[in-house]
Design a protein around this motif. Structure first.
Motif, PDB file in Angstrom:
ATOM      1  N   TYR A   1      -1.894   4.666   2.012  1.00 39.64           N
ATOM      2  CA  TYR A   1      -1.846   4.355   3.446  1.00 39.64           C
ATOM      3  C   TYR A   1      -0.429   3.990   3.868  1.00 39.64           C
ATOM      4  O   TYR A   1       0.082   4.479   4.885  1.00 39.64           O
ATOM      5  N   LYS A   2       0.235   3.157   3.068  1.00 38.12           N
ATOM      6  CA  LYS A   2       1.590   2.715   3.401  1.00 38.12           C
ATOM      7  C   LYS A   2       2.590   3.863   3.334  1.00 38.12           C
ATOM      8  O   LYS A   2       3.659   3.807   3.946  1.00 38.12           O
ATOM      9  N   SER A   3       2.278   4.900   2.568  1.00 39.02           N
ATOM     10  CA  SER A   3       3.212   6.014   2.393  1.00 39.02           C
ATOM     11  C   SER A   3       3.471   6.769   3.688  1.00 39.02           C
ATOM     12  O   SER A   3       4.446   7.514   3.785  1.00 39.02           O
ATOM     13  N   ILE A   4       2.620   6.582   4.682  1.00 38.99           N
ATOM     14  CA  ILE A   4       2.838   7.226   5.979  1.00 38.99           C
ATOM     15  C   ILE A   4       4.173   6.765   6.567  1.00 38.99           C
ATOM     16  O   ILE A   4       4.934   7.559   7.134  1.00 38.99           O
ATOM     17  N   ASP A   5       4.467   5.472   6.404  1.00 36.70           N
ATOM     18  CA  ASP A   5       5.717   4.913   6.937  1.00 36.70           C
ATOM     19  C   ASP A   5       6.824   4.827   5.889  1.00 36.70           C
ATOM     20  O   ASP A   5       7.997   4.963   6.217  1.00 36.70           O
ATOM     21  N   SER A   6       6.434   4.588   4.627  1.00 35.39           N
ATOM     22  CA  SER A   6       7.442   4.400   3.569  1.00 35.39           C
ATOM     23  C   SER A   6       7.072   5.222   2.342  1.00 35.39           C
ATOM     24  O   SER A   6       6.644   4.677   1.318  1.00 35.39           O
ATOM     25  N   PRO A   7       7.216   6.549   2.416  1.00 34.77           N
ATOM     26  CA  PRO A   7       6.752   7.409   1.321  1.00 34.77           C
ATOM     27  C   PRO A   7       7.471   7.173  -0.006  1.00 34.77           C
ATOM     28  O   PRO A   7       6.844   7.191  -1.066  1.00 34.77           O
ATOM     29  N   TYR A   8       8.793   6.953   0.034  1.00 30.04           N
ATOM     30  CA  TYR A   8       9.545   6.807  -1.208  1.00 30.04           C
ATOM     31  C   TYR A   8       9.211   5.487  -1.903  1.00 30.04           C
ATOM     32  O   TYR A   8       8.990   5.449  -3.112  1.00 30.04           O
ATOM     33  N   LYS A   9       9.167   4.419  -1.138  1.00 34.01           N
ATOM     34  CA  LYS A   9       8.820   3.113  -1.693  1.00 34.01           C
ATOM     35  C   LYS A   9       7.396   3.117  -2.234  1.00 34.01           C
ATOM     36  O   LYS A   9       7.133   2.573  -3.317  1.00 34.01           O
TER      37      LYS A   9
END
Length: 388
Positions: free
Chosen positions: A259-267
């Motif tokens: 879910y978070k990868s939508i905004d921060s894919p690399y992290k």
């Protein structure tokens, strides 16, 4: 588990606690190096904003707003900064017997190789359990007002998470749910906190006082030391042990990172790979927080060896290299490169400790100048390049 022998009950040496505090202060100083002069002064000023309930300071709501930070004493340098920021400021001289705020910590990349001028500050603000719902709401209102002031006047993105350590220890994490998916990854969040957090003001974590070899019987160790008056629970903040992570947390963490990868894919991809490493070691996981504590207790002083993001990188790198997963390792390195935000395709006049350290890390990758140029031009990548 219980403790029976006196030799098992030796409290942590004062030198170890001092070493934790020394590392903490050095990482705060590294954080300030990446800020403008006015932004760096905000770091020193921040505890004062919650220690006093002063109408001349940003975040003032009303006279009933809880205030006071345990173990905090206002320095003359802080008063000078406050007066330079706020011309009407006058220090509150009356003695405060009750401290409503027990601790203030930065959580995340602050003071690490991953921190840069565009990074935000996540602040854990630990309040007393004696506060009722209305009082806690006032603290949250004040925190939000300070977030707005920092954004408008200092161009700093700051997020406060207001809760009590007792609630956290028992899995109640309403204030953290938007950042950590709540109790779904309690121990993984605690692992990250213990290895990356910075104490800005207030009490030290009780976890510092428990030697690595007693991590498995954390509660019994603290209980016995307390019973024998070798430590006082009121002198530290107990977030609990992180010795064993339930298998169910890995699934929750993986879903959350997707879910978070939508905004921060690399992290997110980096954290997913760390979850994979942890899961591969289950149930005897070599947690990064435990590795960090081991190093501190052994007297390691070099900040590069204690950097939470470098520790994560090295652990995942070793895992992928042992399995000869070269393509995944290359992807992980690309994510790490993007996360650091330190373009190496061209030289700059003014270097920094982050850049120098990062260059040391990537020397072993065997990347060419063309690869650096490609990575530094990621904003121009086409969809077919990203999909490869």
């Amino acid at each position: 588990m219980s403790l029976s022998s006196e030799q098992d009950l030796t409290p942590v040496p004062v030198s170890v606690e001092a070493h934790f505090l020394k590392i903490n202060q050095q990482r705060i100083e590294l954080t300030c190096q990446g800020l403008s002069d006015r932004q760096a002064k905000f770091i020193e000023l921040l505890p004062l904003l919650f220690h006093e309930n002063n109408s001349s300071l940003p975040g003032y709501i009303n006279d009933a707003t809880p205030a006071g930070i345990s173990e905090y004493a206002t320095e003359q340098s802080t008063i000078k900064i406050a007066k330079s920021f706020f011309k009407d400021y006058k220090i509150t001289r009356r003695a405060r017997r009750i401290m409503d705020i027990h601790g203030m910590y930065f959580m995340g990349s602050s003071g690490s190789i991953a921190y840069n001028s565009k990074s935000d500050f996540d602040v854990w603000l630990l309040h007393s359990t004696s506060l009722d719902a209305d009082a806690i709401d006032l603290v949250q209102q004040k925190a939000y007002a300070i977030e707005q002031w920092a954004d408008k006047d200092l161009n700093l993105e700051v997020h406060f998470f207001v809760f009590s350590a007792e609630e956290f220890k028992h899995g109640v994490q309403q204030g953290l749910s938007s950042e950590s998916s709540g109790s779904a990854q309690h121990y993984l969040l605690l692992d990250e906190f213990y290895r990356s957090s910075l104490l800005i003001a207030g009490k030290i974590p009780t976890w510092w006082l428990v030697p690595p070899e007693h991590e498995q019987n954390y509660d019994a160790y603290i209980e016995e030391l307390t019973r024998q008056d070798k430590i006082k629970p009121s002198d530290s903040i107990d977030f609990g042990a992180v010795a064993d992570i339930p298998a169910s947390e890995f699934f929750g963490a993986a879903v959350w990172q997707l879910y978070k990868s939508i905004d921060s894919p690399y992290k997110s991809l980096m954290k997913l790979l760390l979850m994979e490493v942890y899961a591969s070691e289950y149930p005897s996981i070599s947690l990064l927080s435990k590795m960090f504590k081991d190093a501190v207790y052994q007297g390691v002083e070099t900040l590069d060896d204690l950097d939470p993001y470098l520790m994560m990188y090295k652990k995942v790198e070793e895992y992928l290299m042992v399995r000869n997963q070269r393509e995944r390792l290359e992807l992980f390195r690309q994510c790490f490169y993007v996360k650091i935000k330190e373009p190496l395709s061209h030289e700059i006049k003014k270097t920094s400790w982050r850049r120098d350290l990062f260059k040391q890390v990537v020397l072993d990758w065997g990347w060419t100048q063309e690869q650096f140029k490609l990575m530094d031009a990621k904003n121009e990548w086409q969809i077919d390049m990203i999909a490869q």
